[in-house]
Design a protein around this motif. Sequence first.
Motif, short mmCIF file in Angstrom:
data_model
loop_
_atom_site.label_atom_id
_atom_site.label_comp_id
_atom_site.label_asym_id
_atom_site.label_seq_id
_atom_site.Cartn_x
_atom_site.Cartn_y
_atom_site.Cartn_z
N ARG A 29 -16.41 1.98 -20.43
CA ARG A 29 -14.90 0.40 -20.32
C ARG A 29 -14.01 1.11 -19.25
N GLU A 30 -12.79 1.86 -19.74
CA GLU A 30 -12.45 2.25 -19.12
C GLU A 30 -12.24 2.72 -17.63
N ASP A 31 -13.19 3.59 -17.20
CA ASP A 31 -13.92 4.37 -16.22
C ASP A 31 -13.80 3.36 -14.81
N THR A 32 -14.88 2.05 -15.90
CA THR A 32 -15.20 0.68 -15.36
C THR A 32 -13.79 0.44 -14.46
N GLU A 33 -12.49 0.13 -15.36
CA GLU A 33 -11.58 -0.63 -15.41
C GLU A 33 -11.13 0.08 -14.17
N ILE A 34 -10.88 1.57 -14.45
CA ILE A 34 -9.51 2.48 -13.94
C ILE A 34 -10.27 1.78 -11.98
N ARG A 35 -11.67 2.11 -12.12
CA ARG A 35 -12.73 2.19 -10.83
C ARG A 35 -11.94 0.69 -9.83
N THR A 36 -12.35 -0.53 -10.95
CA THR A 36 -11.84 -1.64 -10.48
C THR A 36 -10.00 -1.90 -10.19
N LEU A 37 -9.49 -1.38 -10.96
CA LEU A 37 -8.26 -1.44 -10.68
C LEU A 37 -8.25 -0.39 -8.95
N GLU A 38 -8.76 0.00 -9.19
CA GLU A 38 -7.93 1.88 -7.91
C GLU A 38 -8.84 0.72 -6.42
N SER A 39 -10.00 -0.40 -6.55
CA SER A 39 -10.39 -0.56 -5.57
C SER A 39 -8.97 -1.80 -5.07
N THR A 40 -8.72 -2.35 -6.32
CA THR A 40 -8.15 -3.28 -5.92
C THR A 40 -6.92 -3.11 -5.43
N ILE A 41 -6.09 -1.69 -5.54
CA ILE A 41 -4.87 -1.36 -5.13
C ILE A 41 -5.28 -0.99 -4.02
N HIS A 42 -6.44 -0.56 -3.50
CA HIS A 42 -6.77 0.08 -2.26
C HIS A 42 -6.91 -0.55 -1.64
N THR A 43 -7.13 -2.73 -1.88
CA THR A 43 -7.87 -3.67 -1.44
C THR A 43 -6.01 -4.10 -1.07
N LEU A 44 -4.82 -3.83 -1.71
CA LEU A 44 -3.96 -4.30 -1.96
C LEU A 44 -2.89 -3.21 -0.70
N ARG A 45 -3.13 -2.53 -0.50
CA ARG A 45 -2.33 -1.13 -0.08
C ARG A 45 -3.62 -1.80 1.72
N ILE A 46 -4.32 -2.35 1.58
CA ILE A 46 -5.16 -2.86 3.27
C ILE A 46 -4.56 -3.85 3.61
N GLN A 47 -4.00 -4.83 2.70
CA GLN A 47 -3.39 -6.10 2.54
C GLN A 47 -2.13 -5.69 3.32
N LEU A 48 -1.01 -5.00 2.48
CA LEU A 48 -0.07 -4.70 3.21
C LEU A 48 0.03 -4.60 4.06
N HIS A 49 -0.39 -3.35 4.46
CA HIS A 49 -0.62 -2.50 5.54
C HIS A 49 -1.03 -3.06 6.57
N ASP A 50 -1.59 -4.37 6.54
CA ASP A 50 -1.92 -5.39 7.61
C ASP A 50 -0.66 -6.30 7.60
N ARG A 51 -0.10 -7.10 7.02
CA ARG A 51 1.17 -7.87 6.86
C ARG A 51 1.82 -6.80 7.32
N GLY A 52 1.97 -5.89 7.26
CA GLY A 52 3.61 -4.73 7.72
C GLY A 52 3.05 -4.96 9.42
N GLU A 53 2.17 -4.79 9.65
CA GLU A 53 1.96 -5.54 11.03
C GLU A 53 1.83 -6.21 11.57
N VAL A 54 1.17 -7.13 10.87
CA VAL A 54 1.76 -8.97 11.30
C VAL A 54 3.21 -8.68 11.08
N LEU A 55 3.70 -8.11 10.64
CA LEU A 55 5.50 -8.94 10.30
C LEU A 55 5.90 -8.15 11.28
N ASN A 56 4.74 -6.32 12.03
CA ASN A 56 5.77 -6.28 13.05
C ASN A 56 5.65 -6.40 14.54
N ARG A 57 4.11 -6.93 14.48
CA ARG A 57 4.36 -7.96 16.13
C ARG A 57 5.30 -8.87 15.79
#
Length: 181
Positions: free
Chosen positions: A69-97
């Motif tokens: 259960r913890e491994d599943t939660e960790i994978r879910t959280l890592e996936s969420t963190i990865h998604t949030l990092r991608i969104q943060l990167h995209d928003r940073g690029e949009v902000l720079n543009r």
Amino acid sequence: MSQMDPREIKILSDILALVLEDQKGQSETALEAIKARARRDGITGGALKNLFQTLAPDIDRLTAARKAREDTEIRTLESTIHTLRIQLHDRGEVLNRMEHNLRIVRGNNENLKSQLHVMQTAHAEARHMLSMKMMENSYPRLMIIFVAVMAGLLAGIAGTQLFHLFYTAFHPVTDNARYLY
């Protein structure tokens, strides 16, 4: 052996933890408490050993389920963190543009302001020059109007005199003065 209450198992584990303490007084008191409980419940050393052996696989199963259960939660959280990092990167690029576009727009704005100032200056100069030209041209216009009026008056007088000259030539005038007396 009967099924033990989970609360009893917790109490037994707390007492066992005290047995392993470094302080002799607490350790001996806890050991005496375990012996007293075992006598009261009629549990022998072998039964206690069997209890721990039956609890161990359940603990392993519970631990494995919790770990899964913890491994599943960790994978879910890592996936969420990865998604949030991608969104943060995209928003940073949009902000720079957007910042780049804002700098371009500000530059264009400053350029247009300077062009507007140049145009306003040129317009003011053109108006000044036009007013000067109109003032220079007003004197000759007045002169032309005065000459035209004078020529019209002279032509009118000459025309009237010419009319009377021809009129009297073709129509003799009777002297009416003799009728007045």
